[in-house]
Design an enzyme around this catalytic site. Sequence first.
Site, PDB file in Angstrom:
ATOM      1  N   LYS A   1       2.523 -15.416   3.311  1.00  0.00           N
ATOM      2  CA  LYS A   1       2.524 -16.296   2.138  1.00  0.00           C
ATOM      3  C   LYS A   1       3.991 -16.558   1.794  1.00  0.00           C
ATOM      4  CE  LYS A   1       0.290 -18.461  -1.140  1.00  0.00           C
ATOM      5  NZ  LYS A   1      -0.396 -19.732  -0.825  1.00  0.00           N
TER       6      LYS A   1
ATOM      7  N   TYR B   1       0.803  -1.225   0.000  1.00  0.00           N
ATOM      8  CA  TYR B   1       0.000   0.000   0.000  1.00  0.00           C
ATOM      9  C   TYR B   1       0.841   1.282   0.000  1.00  0.00           C
ATOM     10  CZ  TYR B   1      -4.121  -2.871   0.935  1.00  0.00           C
ATOM     11  OH  TYR B   1      -5.140  -3.782   0.840  1.00  0.00           O
TER      12      TYR B   1
ATOM     13  N   ASP C   1      -3.949 -18.298   2.801  1.00  0.00           N
ATOM     14  CA  ASP C   1      -5.055 -19.050   2.193  1.00  0.00           C
ATOM     15  C   ASP C   1      -5.625 -20.055   3.202  1.00  0.00           C
ATOM     16  OD1 ASP C   1      -2.494 -20.026   1.885  1.00  0.00           O
ATOM     17  OD2 ASP C   1      -2.855 -21.040  -0.008  1.00  0.00           O
TER      18      ASP C   1
END
Length: 366
Positions: A202, A151, A235
């Site tokens: 991740k 961001y 996930d």
Amino acid sequence: MAVKPLREGGPAARIAVIAGDGIGQEVTPESIKVIHAAMDSHSGSARRQIEFVELDWGADKFLREGITLPAGAVEMLANEFDAILFGALGDPRVPSNQHAAEILLGLRFKLDLFVNARPVELFHDRLTPLRDRTTNDIRFMVFRENTEGLYVGVGGFFKKDTPDEIAVQEDVNSRKGVERIIRHAFEYARQNKLKRVCMSDKSNAMTFAHDLWQRVFKQVRQEYPEIESRHLYIDTLAMEVVRDPRQFDVIVTCNLFGDIISDLGAQLAGGLGLAPSGNIHPGRTSLFEPVHGSAPNIAGKGIANPLGSILTSAMMLDFLGWTAEGNALRTAVRAALQENFVTPDLGGEKKTVEVGDWIAKRVGSR
Ligand SMILES: NC(=O)c1ccc[n+]([C@@H]2O[C@H](COP(=O)([O-])OP(=O)(O)OC[C@H]3O[C@@H](n4cnc5c(N)ncnc54)[C@H](O)[C@@H]3O)[C@@H](O)[C@H]2O)c1
């Protein structure tokens, strides 16, 4: 700019109010009403003082004067206020959303509000879309890193607007940034006697950025041996939060994943109208906002749900050290949900102001 004068006696706090656009203008006054009720319920030396200073930053000012964050705004907020109570920004007349990005992201970055705290708490069984889950099952805190990651706006285009175009968005992770949010999660768990912290990344695919998260997590958790620490890929976390939310007390993750997982959490606990958040730098001026936006589709109709903003105010009172008052607000919200004294988004027929009045009365009579 309406300034409410300080009252006599007791400790004081000074709050900047940015109600903003759309339903931000409708829900924020209800929060202020409820906070005043909580303050007024104290008597004598225990009485709190709180001063609200309203700032007219938003789409109207931007369209009128071309100003988003006025010059010196960040310094003024940092030096003169304890906290900022924020409504929402976003207006169909500003399709670029320039004012919203410059004000909200500007404040998050320039005030270095590195903690985005998004509590997920189910206040009534009927509000969760998960079958057979109750208020005992859904209660956890998501800490999203709020100043780095994808961001930060580092990147660019190559061969823009051609068939060969390439767009690059950099994921920026500093050791300092990763360490302070992970440490904050463990500290929160310790202070609140919570048993479990789950860090999510991740790192199997993002082998540089999230390798750093892995290394820092392994290092910091050694300082908190009493807390059960666990890692899940994002996930897997998304699946597990839905399958069995009871597994989680505290979740800590990066900016992008935190954005997504906390919205998922908000839905588990009744949706946008009920979800609070804090943008926090411990010990410094911090900003508290409901998760929802300006909802132009219902703005001006007087039916916006003020409970997300009121729960946000409870977080702000906690931040100011006024946990009894914060808890009083949460108890009153729970009671309103119990008695179905709610706005149409939650299946009721009450108006924004009616719900605010009900909560204020309840808080005032504790
Ligand atoms: N932090 C912020 O200020 C913020 C956050 C999200 C979106 N936005 C902005 O808000 C504008 C509208 O965005 P959006 O429609 O995607 O999201 P939104 O949260 O404003 O609305 C999504 C849906 O939820 C409903 N809703 C939201 N809050 C509600 C409440 N308190 N009571 C009852 N219903 C409520 C709306 O009516 C709408 O149907 C856009 O300009 C967007 O950029 C701002």
